[in-house]
Scaffold this motif. Structure first.
Motif, mmCIF file in Angstrom:
data_model
loop_
_atom_site.group_PDB
_atom_site.id
_atom_site.type_symbol
_atom_site.label_atom_id
_atom_site.label_comp_id
_atom_site.label_asym_id
_atom_site.label_seq_id
_atom_site.Cartn_x
_atom_site.Cartn_y
_atom_site.Cartn_z
ATOM 1 N N MET A 161 31.687 41.655 35.453
ATOM 2 C CA MET A 161 32.769 41.170 36.292
ATOM 3 C C MET A 161 33.083 42.153 37.414
ATOM 4 S SD MET A 161 36.390 41.822 36.505
ATOM 5 C CE MET A 161 36.968 42.372 34.901
ATOM 6 N N VAL A 162 33.640 41.630 38.501
ATOM 7 C CA VAL A 162 34.165 42.451 39.590
ATOM 8 C C VAL A 162 35.659 42.181 39.682
ATOM 9 C CG1 VAL A 162 34.174 42.856 42.080
ATOM 10 C CG2 VAL A 162 32.004 42.491 40.879
ATOM 11 N N ALA A 163 36.454 43.238 39.642
ATOM 12 C CA ALA A 163 37.896 43.112 39.808
ATOM 13 C C ALA A 163 38.232 43.359 41.279
ATOM 14 C CB ALA A 163 38.629 44.111 38.923
ATOM 15 N N ILE A 164 39.116 42.529 41.837
ATOM 16 C CA ILE A 164 39.496 42.643 43.249
ATOM 17 C C ILE A 164 41.018 42.690 43.335
ATOM 18 C CG2 ILE A 164 39.319 41.602 45.535
ATOM 19 C CD1 ILE A 164 36.833 40.102 44.552
ATOM 20 N N TRP A 165 41.528 43.718 44.007
ATOM 21 C CA TRP A 165 42.968 43.933 44.139
ATOM 22 C C TRP A 165 43.367 43.892 45.603
ATOM 23 C CZ3 TRP A 165 45.767 48.743 45.493
ATOM 24 C CH2 TRP A 165 47.133 48.692 45.178
ATOM 25 N N TRP A 172 37.653 46.691 45.597
ATOM 26 C CA TRP A 172 36.638 46.023 44.794
ATOM 27 C C TRP A 172 36.168 46.993 43.712
ATOM 28 C CZ3 TRP A 172 34.282 41.275 46.943
ATOM 29 C CH2 TRP A 172 34.823 40.899 48.166
ATOM 30 N N VAL A 173 36.066 46.524 42.479
ATOM 31 C CA VAL A 173 35.717 47.392 41.351
ATOM 32 C C VAL A 173 34.678 46.690 40.474
ATOM 33 C CG1 VAL A 173 36.614 48.727 39.396
ATOM 34 C CG2 VAL A 173 38.121 48.212 41.350
ATOM 35 N N ARG A 186 48.027 56.100 40.701
ATOM 36 C CA ARG A 186 47.013 55.501 39.836
ATOM 37 C C ARG A 186 47.140 53.988 39.896
ATOM 38 N NH1 ARG A 186 48.386 60.372 37.671
ATOM 39 N NH2 ARG A 186 46.736 61.591 36.660
ATOM 40 N N ILE A 187 45.994 53.308 39.977
ATOM 41 C CA ILE A 187 45.990 51.846 40.066
ATOM 42 C C ILE A 187 45.291 51.287 38.834
ATOM 43 C CG2 ILE A 187 45.237 49.851 41.401
ATOM 44 C CD1 ILE A 187 45.167 51.669 43.866
ATOM 45 N N GLN A 188 45.978 50.360 38.164
ATOM 46 C CA GLN A 188 45.420 49.771 36.948
ATOM 47 C C GLN A 188 46.071 48.400 36.732
ATOM 48 O OE1 GLN A 188 46.683 51.420 33.054
ATOM 49 N NE2 GLN A 188 44.505 51.780 32.674
ATOM 50 N N PRO A 189 45.275 47.369 36.500
ATOM 51 C CA PRO A 189 45.869 46.050 36.254
ATOM 52 C C PRO A 189 46.549 45.988 34.889
ATOM 53 C CG PRO A 189 43.492 45.961 35.975
ATOM 54 C CD PRO A 189 43.800 47.326 36.504
ATOM 55 N N HIS A 190 47.564 45.127 34.789
ATOM 56 C CA HIS A 190 48.232 44.913 33.508
ATOM 57 C C HIS A 190 47.615 43.732 32.766
ATOM 58 C CE1 HIS A 190 51.289 47.822 34.586
ATOM 59 N NE2 HIS A 190 51.559 47.158 35.694
ATOM 60 N N GLU A 191 46.991 42.808 33.523
ATOM 61 C CA GLU A 191 46.512 41.563 32.932
ATOM 62 C C GLU A 191 45.221 41.715 32.145
ATOM 63 O OE1 GLU A 191 48.483 40.908 36.948
ATOM 64 O OE2 GLU A 191 46.948 42.217 36.106
ATOM 65 N N PHE A 192 44.419 42.705 32.502
ATOM 66 C CA PHE A 192 43.122 42.911 31.854
ATOM 67 C C PHE A 192 42.708 44.356 32.041
ATOM 68 C CE2 PHE A 192 42.453 41.405 36.176
ATOM 69 C CZ PHE A 192 41.535 42.302 36.682
ATOM 70 N N ALA A 193 41.678 44.775 31.307
ATOM 71 C CA ALA A 193 41.207 46.160 31.372
ATOM 72 C C ALA A 193 40.026 46.292 32.323
ATOM 73 C CB ALA A 193 40.796 46.638 29.984
ATOM 74 N N GLU A 212 42.386 39.965 40.882
ATOM 75 C CA GLU A 212 41.552 38.786 40.658
ATOM 76 C C GLU A 212 40.303 39.221 39.897
ATOM 77 O OE1 GLU A 212 38.559 35.935 43.336
ATOM 78 O OE2 GLU A 212 40.088 37.178 44.324
ATOM 79 N N GLN A 213 39.842 38.394 38.967
ATOM 80 C CA GLN A 213 38.601 38.641 38.254
ATOM 81 C C GLN A 213 37.518 37.714 38.808
ATOM 82 O OE1 GLN A 213 40.792 38.184 34.359
ATOM 83 N NE2 GLN A 213 39.263 39.685 33.689
ATOM 84 N N TRP A 214 36.463 38.307 39.351
ATOM 85 C CA TRP A 214 35.355 37.541 39.911
ATOM 86 C C TRP A 214 34.128 37.753 39.030
ATOM 87 C CZ3 TRP A 214 31.767 39.788 44.115
ATOM 88 C CH2 TRP A 214 30.752 38.857 44.445
ATOM 89 N N TYR A 215 33.561 36.651 38.569
ATOM 90 C CA TYR A 215 32.344 36.689 37.760
ATOM 91 C C TYR A 215 31.193 36.195 38.641
ATOM 92 C CZ TYR A 215 35.525 37.366 33.869
ATOM 93 O OH TYR A 215 36.491 37.868 33.035
ATOM 94 N N PRO A 216 30.440 37.117 39.251
ATOM 95 C CA PRO A 216 29.438 36.751 40.264
ATOM 96 C C PRO A 216 28.408 35.715 39.819
ATOM 97 C CG PRO A 216 29.846 39.103 40.323
ATOM 98 C CD PRO A 216 30.544 38.583 39.103
ATOM 99 N N LEU A 217 27.982 35.774 38.574
ATOM 100 C CA LEU A 217 26.994 34.810 38.084
ATOM 101 C C LEU A 217 27.590 33.924 36.984
ATOM 102 C CD1 LEU A 217 23.736 36.986 38.006
ATOM 103 C CD2 LEU A 217 24.505 35.379 39.764
ATOM 104 N N GLY A 218 28.889 33.773 36.998
ATOM 105 C CA GLY A 218 29.558 32.943 36.009
ATOM 106 C C GLY A 218 30.005 33.738 34.803
ATOM 107 N N LYS A 219 31.068 33.297 34.177
ATOM 108 C CA LYS A 219 31.606 33.988 33.019
ATOM 109 C C LYS A 219 30.841 33.599 31.762
ATOM 110 C CE LYS A 219 35.984 35.010 30.701
ATOM 111 N NZ LYS A 219 37.452 34.748 30.681
#
Length: 223
Positions: free
Chosen positions: A57-61, A49-50, A27-34, A67-74
């Motif tokens: 947001m898109v999460a990238i591992w 890519w998630v 199982r894969i799950q980040p600790h820094e964010f949900a 990494e948290q990517w906000y495609p159109l800005g946070k």
């Protein structure tokens, strides 16, 4: 379950890694964010890519770091889910992202390396899925009950189309019943089968299976 009382804000999404017999390996799950309100996952460029629709947001591992990517800005105020990103489509130099927008939808094209926005195309209404054929883009216009394309194609499916898969000379489109959220769990879904010219060939009914969120060809999974 779709009717779950758990709030999206409280979700802790997990990615299951399965073997070819569909047994869970890890199982894969980040600790820094949900990972909240996951809609699509993809493995490209050695990264997972998630789409996390709740946070826009898109999460990238990369195998070790998230990494948290906000495609159109946070966004800095609720609601966070402004665009309801739900589907990836990868091409040689680009990663496309479907912005459902809870209304008229956009197909967003980003540079695959820099993740800079390169173009945005209006297509569909509450759209899901994205693919290209002969230079044109196509999506499931879920709110309209149709498959639509930039070439003007419109194929009526009825219901709520979401999920596509392709075989040798045919196309499959998942179609769910239209129902209030609390009543969606045990509805009867169907998979519509079309030939290469979008002529209806057959239909597979899935009694009381609830919503279809995506479909894949078995050969693709076992490749």
């Amino acid at each position: 379950m779709v009717s779950s009382e758990e709030l999206s804000a409280d979700e802790q999404g997990t990615i299951l890694v399965l073997d070819k017999d569909f047994s869970v390996l890890s199982r894969i799950q980040p600790h820094e964010f949900a990972l909240r309100d996951i809609h699509d996952i993809a493995w490209r460029d050695g990264r997972l890519w998630v789409t996390c629709s709740y946070d826009n947001m898109v999460a990238i591992w990369d195998g070790s770091t998230w990494e948290q990517w906000y495609p159109l800005g946070k966004t800095d105020a609720e609601p966070w889910d402004r665009n309801h990103f739900n589907t990836f489509f990868f091409e040689t130099e680009s990663v496309w992202l479907v912005a459902h927008n809870k209304g008229p939808s956009e197909m967003l094209q980003f540079n695959r390396r820099s993740l800079e926005l390169e173009s945005r195309i209006l297509l569909g209404h509450q759209a899901h899925n994205l693919w290209r054929e002969n230079g044109d883009l196509y999506t499931c216009s879920s709110a309209e009950g149709a498959v639509v394309g930039t070439d003007g194609l419109r194929v009526e499916t009825g219901g709520f189309p979401r999920g596509v898969a392709f075989g040798n000379g045919f196309r499959c489109v998942g179609v769910s019943e239209l129902a209030e959220r609390k009543a969606r769990d045990l509805t009867t879904a169907r998979i519509m089968v079309f030939d290469e010219n979008w002529k209806s060939v057959s239909e597979i009914r899935l009694p009381e299976e609830g919503l279809i969120l995506d479909i894949k060809m078995l050969d693709e999974l076992r490749a």
